[in-house]
Design a protein around this motif. Sequence first.
Motif, PDB file in Angstrom:
ATOM      1  N   ASN A 167      -1.363  12.686   5.331  1.00  0.00           N
ATOM      2  CA  ASN A 167      -2.574  12.849   5.927  1.00  0.00           C
ATOM      3  C   ASN A 167      -3.716  12.188   4.787  1.00  0.00           C
ATOM      4  OD1 ASN A 167      -1.904  14.700   8.041  1.00  0.00           O
ATOM      5  ND2 ASN A 167      -1.313  15.865   6.607  1.00  0.00           N
ATOM      6  N   GLN A 168      -3.445  11.063   4.334  1.00  0.00           N
ATOM      7  CA  GLN A 168      -4.392  10.250   3.689  1.00  0.00           C
ATOM      8  C   GLN A 168      -4.456   8.870   4.159  1.00  0.00           C
ATOM      9  OE1 GLN A 168      -4.287  10.771  -0.788  1.00  0.00           O
ATOM     10  NE2 GLN A 168      -3.809  12.893  -0.609  1.00  0.00           N
ATOM     11  N   GLY A 169      -5.531   8.203   3.579  1.00  0.00           N
ATOM     12  CA  GLY A 169      -5.596   6.684   3.942  1.00  0.00           C
ATOM     13  C   GLY A 169      -4.681   6.136   2.987  1.00  0.00           C
ATOM     14  N   LEU A 170      -4.960   4.802   2.961  1.00  0.00           N
ATOM     15  CA  LEU A 170      -3.849   3.736   2.287  1.00  0.00           C
ATOM     16  C   LEU A 170      -4.438   3.374   1.105  1.00  0.00           C
ATOM     17  CD1 LEU A 170      -2.657   3.515   5.050  1.00  0.00           C
ATOM     18  CD2 LEU A 170      -2.033   1.281   4.454  1.00  0.00           C
TER      19      LEU A 170
ATOM     20  N   THR B 239      -9.745  -7.238  -0.857  1.00  0.00           N
ATOM     21  CA  THR B 239      -9.091  -6.095  -0.707  1.00  0.00           C
ATOM     22  C   THR B 239      -9.669  -5.364   0.086  1.00  0.00           C
ATOM     23  OG1 THR B 239      -8.210  -6.089  -3.099  1.00  0.00           O
ATOM     24  CG2 THR B 239      -8.113  -4.118  -2.172  1.00  0.00           C
ATOM     25  N   GLN B 240      -8.909  -4.374   1.165  1.00  0.00           N
ATOM     26  CA  GLN B 240      -9.531  -3.658   1.948  1.00  0.00           C
ATOM     27  C   GLN B 240      -9.371  -2.200   1.402  1.00  0.00           C
ATOM     28  OE1 GLN B 240      -8.289  -3.689   5.945  1.00  0.00           O
ATOM     29  NE2 GLN B 240      -7.441  -5.840   5.825  1.00  0.00           N
TER      30      GLN B 240
ATOM     31  N   ARG C 193     -10.653  15.816  10.712  1.00  0.00           N
ATOM     32  CA  ARG C 193      -9.991  16.355  11.548  1.00  0.00           C
ATOM     33  C   ARG C 193     -10.663  16.520  12.820  1.00  0.00           C
ATOM     34  NH1 ARG C 193      -4.641  18.337  11.104  1.00  0.00           N
ATOM     35  NH2 ARG C 193      -3.986  18.167   8.663  1.00  0.00           N
TER      36      ARG C 193
ATOM     37  N   LEU D 279      -4.261   0.632  -2.254  1.00  0.00           N
ATOM     38  CA  LEU D 279      -3.610  -0.469  -2.721  1.00  0.00           C
ATOM     39  C   LEU D 279      -2.752  -0.327  -4.042  1.00  0.00           C
ATOM     40  CD1 LEU D 279      -3.272  -3.707  -2.225  1.00  0.00           C
ATOM     41  CD2 LEU D 279      -5.364  -3.772  -3.926  1.00  0.00           C
TER      42      LEU D 279
ATOM     43  N   ARG E  78      -7.840  12.629  12.081  1.00  0.00           N
ATOM     44  CA  ARG E  78      -6.711  13.167  13.063  1.00  0.00           C
ATOM     45  C   ARG E  78      -7.515  13.402  14.020  1.00  0.00           C
ATOM     46  NH1 ARG E  78      -1.595  12.049  13.120  1.00  0.00           N
ATOM     47  NH2 ARG E  78      -1.546  12.519  11.015  1.00  0.00           N
TER      48      ARG E  78
ATOM     49  N   PHE F  34      -4.073   9.208  14.705  1.00  0.00           N
ATOM     50  CA  PHE F  34      -4.612   8.966  13.309  1.00  0.00           C
ATOM     51  C   PHE F  34      -5.365   7.929  13.299  1.00  0.00           C
ATOM     52  CE2 PHE F  34      -5.267  10.854   9.457  1.00  0.00           C
ATOM     53  CZ  PHE F  34      -5.040  10.241   8.451  1.00  0.00           C
TER      54      PHE F  34
ATOM     55  N   ILE G 256      -7.948   5.368  11.116  1.00  0.00           N
ATOM     56  CA  ILE G 256      -8.169   4.932   9.877  1.00  0.00           C
ATOM     57  C   ILE G 256      -9.141   3.742   9.695  1.00  0.00           C
ATOM     58  CG2 ILE G 256      -7.168   4.148   7.406  1.00  0.00           C
ATOM     59  CD1 ILE G 256      -4.598   5.673   8.291  1.00  0.00           C
TER      60      ILE G 256
ATOM     61  N   PHE H  79       3.820   0.718   2.616  1.00  0.00           N
ATOM     62  CA  PHE H  79       3.492  -0.482   3.761  1.00  0.00           C
ATOM     63  C   PHE H  79       3.313  -1.711   2.883  1.00  0.00           C
ATOM     64  CE2 PHE H  79       3.153   2.354   7.568  1.00  0.00           C
ATOM     65  CZ  PHE H  79       2.539   3.394   7.075  1.00  0.00           C
TER      66      PHE H  79
ATOM     67  N   GLN I  66       0.717   5.264   1.103  1.00  0.00           N
ATOM     68  CA  GLN I  66      -0.043   6.253   1.850  1.00  0.00           C
ATOM     69  C   GLN I  66       0.579   7.845   1.654  1.00  0.00           C
ATOM     70  OE1 GLN I  66       0.358   6.285   6.111  1.00  0.00           O
ATOM     71  NE2 GLN I  66      -1.834   7.061   6.476  1.00  0.00           N
TER      72      GLN I  66
ATOM     73  N   TYR J 225       0.834  -1.269   0.008  1.00  0.00           N
ATOM     74  CA  TYR J 225       0.130  -0.076   0.019  1.00  0.00           C
ATOM     75  C   TYR J 225       0.996   1.040   0.059  1.00  0.00           C
ATOM     76  CZ  TYR J 225      -3.962  -2.934   1.470  1.00  0.00           C
ATOM     77  OH  TYR J 225      -4.858  -3.865   1.741  1.00  0.00           O
TER      78      TYR J 225
ATOM     79  N   PHE K 171      -9.430   1.683   1.932  1.00  0.00           N
ATOM     80  CA  PHE K 171      -9.083   2.571   3.154  1.00  0.00           C
ATOM     81  C   PHE K 171      -9.651   3.927   2.927  1.00  0.00           C
ATOM     82  CE2 PHE K 171      -6.209   0.241   5.861  1.00  0.00           C
ATOM     83  CZ  PHE K 171      -5.807  -0.719   4.817  1.00  0.00           C
ATOM     84  N   GLY K 172     -10.315   4.376   4.378  1.00  0.00           N
ATOM     85  CA  GLY K 172     -10.411   5.881   4.226  1.00  0.00           C
ATOM     86  C   GLY K 172      -9.405   6.734   4.265  1.00  0.00           C
ATOM     87  N   PRO K 173      -9.596   8.083   4.213  1.00  0.00           N
ATOM     88  CA  PRO K 173      -8.688   8.800   4.279  1.00  0.00           C
ATOM     89  C   PRO K 173      -8.197   9.218   5.790  1.00  0.00           C
ATOM     90  CG  PRO K 173     -10.824  10.165   4.026  1.00  0.00           C
ATOM     91  CD  PRO K 173     -10.944   8.453   3.983  1.00  0.00           C
ATOM     92  N   GLY K 174      -8.747   8.563   6.723  1.00  0.00           N
ATOM     93  CA  GLY K 174      -8.176   8.815   8.127  1.00  0.00           C
ATOM     94  C   GLY K 174      -8.834  10.257   8.694  1.00  0.00           C
TER      95      GLY K 174
END
Lengths: 113, 117
Positions: A41-44, B105-106, B10, A46, B113, B91, B93, A90, A38, A36, B108-111
């Motif tokens: 400040n963003q998610g991962l 597959t996973q 955030r 693939l 903070r 953080f 996620i 990652f 990244q 992955y 992912f969201g942007p997370g």
Amino acid sequence: AQSVTQLDSQVPVFEEAPVELRCNYSSSVSVYLFWYVQYPNQGLQLLLKYLSGSTLVKGINGFEAEFNKSQTSFHLRKPSVHISDTAEYFCAVTYTGGFKTIFGAGTRLFVKA
Amino acid sequence: GAVVSQHPSRVICKSGTSVKIECRSLDFQATTMFWYRQFPKKSLMLMATSNEGSKATYEQGVEKDKFLINHASLTLSTLTVTSAHPEDSSFYICSASSGGGAKDTQYFGPGTRLTVL
């Protein structure tokens, strides 16, 4: 215990140079392997994954990785990097028969002009 | 491709208050959602796995009464950090999977903070 080791915490490289990010995992069973990326400040996102079949896996953005079962490795490569490839990468492993994905500590790729 | 959103991106809160983080799969049905916590310059640590309509499965060392997870529908999971303290700053996620199996597959969201003052 199951673990994923990314041998380099940081990899600085000049633009257009090749790069290899190393990943090793501990396992006595079959695995599924993932890389992955990244951005800050963003998610991962693939990049690529190995489930079965050919040990050389091609992903997005020109990246590829090779699964080596005997060495329990899944190194990520790109023949020519761009500034925009600067990010955290990652390696992750999911053990077949399980649901939990284990992540390595990450490798910071820094591409310099 | 599959898109996962998180809200808020955030949040700053005072110590002792509770904070709710939403995770939504926008264009697919997520049978399974995962919640991770990421410390600075560290990898992702799985906190819990949730399946729609059932109780979340927490990883060892994660307090289920502090980190409440609800997966009420196939497109929404929420994480509530109750009585937040500064050490909860991190953080967070989420990821979503349509299958939840080992090879699925996973996405992912942007997370989010979280900063606890």
